[in-house]
Enzyme design. Sequence first.
Site, PDB file in Angstrom:
ATOM      1  N   TYR A 143       0.821  -1.219   0.000  1.00 22.96           N
ATOM      2  CA  TYR A 143       0.000   0.000   0.000  1.00 22.96           C
ATOM      3  C   TYR A 143       0.854   1.268   0.000  1.00 22.96           C
ATOM      4  O   TYR A 143       0.362   2.354  -0.290  1.00 22.96           O
ATOM      5  CB  TYR A 143      -0.946   0.026   1.215  1.00 22.96           C
ATOM      6  CG  TYR A 143      -2.055  -1.012   1.163  1.00 22.96           C
ATOM      7  CD1 TYR A 143      -2.251  -1.795   0.035  1.00 22.96           C
ATOM      8  CD2 TYR A 143      -2.907  -1.199   2.236  1.00 22.96           C
ATOM      9  CE1 TYR A 143      -3.254  -2.741  -0.017  1.00 22.96           C
ATOM     10  CE2 TYR A 143      -3.918  -2.149   2.189  1.00 22.96           C
ATOM     11  CZ  TYR A 143      -4.081  -2.922   1.058  1.00 22.96           C
ATOM     12  OH  TYR A 143      -5.082  -3.857   1.010  1.00 22.96           O
ATOM     13  N   LYS A 194       3.342 -15.220   1.494  1.00 23.63           N
ATOM     14  CA  LYS A 194       3.329 -16.066   0.297  1.00 23.63           C
ATOM     15  C   LYS A 194       4.779 -16.343  -0.094  1.00 23.63           C
ATOM     16  O   LYS A 194       5.236 -15.935  -1.169  1.00 23.63           O
ATOM     17  CB  LYS A 194       2.581 -15.363  -0.845  1.00 23.63           C
ATOM     18  CG  LYS A 194       1.078 -15.340  -0.690  1.00 23.63           C
ATOM     19  CD  LYS A 194       0.393 -16.657  -1.004  1.00 23.63           C
ATOM     20  CE  LYS A 194       0.365 -16.956  -2.477  1.00 23.63           C
ATOM     21  NZ  LYS A 194      -0.206 -18.301  -2.750  1.00 23.63           N
ATOM     22  N   ASP A 226      -3.085 -17.845   1.212  1.00 26.41           N
ATOM     23  CA  ASP A 226      -4.281 -18.474   0.621  1.00 26.41           C
ATOM     24  C   ASP A 226      -4.771 -19.624   1.496  1.00 26.41           C
ATOM     25  O   ASP A 226      -5.965 -19.790   1.726  1.00 26.41           O
ATOM     26  CB  ASP A 226      -4.007 -18.938  -0.825  1.00 26.41           C
ATOM     27  CG  ASP A 226      -2.715 -19.733  -0.962  1.00 26.41           C
ATOM     28  OD1 ASP A 226      -1.852 -19.652  -0.062  1.00 26.41           O
ATOM     29  OD2 ASP A 226      -2.563 -20.437  -1.978  1.00 26.41           O
ATOM     30  N   ASP A 250      -5.306  -6.996   5.659  1.00 29.14           N
ATOM     31  CA  ASP A 250      -6.545  -6.313   5.277  1.00 29.14           C
ATOM     32  C   ASP A 250      -7.616  -7.352   4.926  1.00 29.14           C
ATOM     33  O   ASP A 250      -8.751  -7.315   5.417  1.00 29.14           O
ATOM     34  CB  ASP A 250      -6.229  -5.412   4.069  1.00 29.14           C
ATOM     35  CG  ASP A 250      -7.316  -4.402   3.791  1.00 29.14           C
ATOM     36  OD1 ASP A 250      -8.313  -4.376   4.533  1.00 29.14           O
ATOM     37  OD2 ASP A 250      -7.175  -3.638   2.822  1.00 29.14           O
ATOM     38  N   ASP A 254     -10.838  -8.982   7.642  1.00 30.29           N
ATOM     39  CA  ASP A 254     -12.255  -8.870   7.279  1.00 30.29           C
ATOM     40  C   ASP A 254     -12.909 -10.249   7.211  1.00 30.29           C
ATOM     41  O   ASP A 254     -14.056 -10.421   7.621  1.00 30.29           O
ATOM     42  CB  ASP A 254     -12.422  -8.169   5.919  1.00 30.29           C
ATOM     43  CG  ASP A 254     -12.487  -6.658   6.079  1.00 30.29           C
ATOM     44  OD1 ASP A 254     -12.258  -6.173   7.207  1.00 30.29           O
ATOM     45  OD2 ASP A 254     -12.762  -5.960   5.092  1.00 30.29           O
TER      46      ASP A 254
END
Length: 370
Positions: A143, A194, A226, A250, A254
Site C-alpha cells: 500500500y 506467500k 491463501d 486487510d 475482514d
Amino acid sequence: MTANKKLLFLPGDGIGPEVMGEVRRVIDWMAKRRTAAFDITDGLVGGACYDAHGCAVTDETVADAAAADAVLLGAVGGPKWDDVPREHRPEAGLLRLRKDLDLFANLRPAVVFDALAEASTLKLDVVKGLDIMIVRETTAGVYFGTPRGIEDLPGGGSKGFDTQVYTDAEVDRVARLAFDLARKRSSKVHSVEKANVMESGVFWRREVARVHRDFPDVELHNMYADNCAMQLVRYPRQFDVIVTDNLFGDLLSDCAAMLTGSLGMLPSATLGPTDSSGRRAAMYEPVHGSAPDIAGKHMANPLATILSFAMCLRYSFDMGEDADLIEQAVQNVLSGGLRTADIMQDGMAKVSTTVMGESLVAELDKLIGA
Ligand code: NAD
C-alpha cells in the site's frame, strides 16, 4: 489510586458520538466503582472537523493525540462530505493520525460470544468459543511501496504497478509485538505470507524466524496466505495470534470478522512504538464506520466501541482485570437477551444504544457485587 490516565476522545461523525457516549458511561462507572480516573480531552476528526476548521484533523488535535496515553475514536465519514477535496475527506484525518503517531500494528480480535454464535454464517460447532487476534502491519508493504503508478508502455499499451517492500526493522517490530501478545494468550503465532511465490514473503518468513529466537516459549507456525483464508473458514479455532503484512492482513481480518456475525461487535486497536518512558502510542476504535443510515436514531450498537475501550485498558494501561470485567459484562447482557437492531434475533429484547449502555453498567455493578 493510580495517576490519572490521559485519553483523547475523538467521536467523529454519524453514530460516532452516540457510541462514544456509552464509553463515557463506562468511564464514569470506573471512576465511581474502580477508583480509576481518566482525564479526557475532546477533539474533532473527520467531517465534524472539516465543518469546523476546513480540514479532517487539526495540528492541535494531532499534538493532543501524541500527548495522550491513548486515543479513542468513534468513526468518520458520511455522504455529507462525499464531494470535499480528497485531502480533506474524513478518512484523511484517520490516515494522518495513524501516520503521525507511526501506528504500525493493527490488532483485530475476532471473538464469538456464545449468545451470538448462531449469528455467524458458519456452523455453530465451527465458531463456538472462537478467539483469534489478527495483527496486521499497517505502515508499509504494497500500500505504500514505491515505485507505483500507471504508465504507458513505449511500444504501445500501458501498465499498472505497485511495489511490495518490507525492511527488516518493519517486520521485526510487528513480529515482536505479535509474539509478546501471544505470551499473554495461548502462546501460539501463525505468521502468514506467500513465501512460495514472493521474495518479500521469503524475507518476511526469515525475519519472523529471527525474532522468534527471542521467544522460544511461543509456538511459531508459518502459513501461506491463501491457505490461511481457507483455514479461517474450515477450522478457525486452530488460530490464536495471526501476524501478517498490510495487504494480507486487510483481507484476512475482514474474513475473520465475518466469522463473528456482526460489525457492531468488533473492536480494534492500532499500536505504535514505545517511547523512552515505556509509553506506547495507541488508538482504539470500532471496526465499523459512521453508519449514516442509522445515525441519530438511537439504534447503534455501542458494544464494539466499549470493547475497544476494554482493549485500551488491557494494552495501554495494563488493566487486564478491568478489561475482563467489561468483556464479561458484554457476555452477560447478551446472554440476558438484550440486542440492538443489528444483532436482533427472535425472542430477544430490542434495545436502544442508551439502554444497551445502561444495562452494561448495571451488569458491571452486579459483577463486582455493588
Ligand atoms: P458502516 O460500517 O458505517 O455501515 C455498514 C452497515 O452496518 C450499515 O447498515 C450500518 O447501519 C451498520 N452498522 C455499522 N455499525 C453499526 C453499529 N455500531 N450498530 C448497528 N449497525 C451498525 O460502513 P459503510 O456504510 O460502508 O460506511 C459509512 C461511512 O463510514 C462511510 O463514509 C465510510 O467511509 C465510513 N467508514 C469509516 C470507518 C472508520 O471511521 N474507521 C470505517 C468504515 C467506513
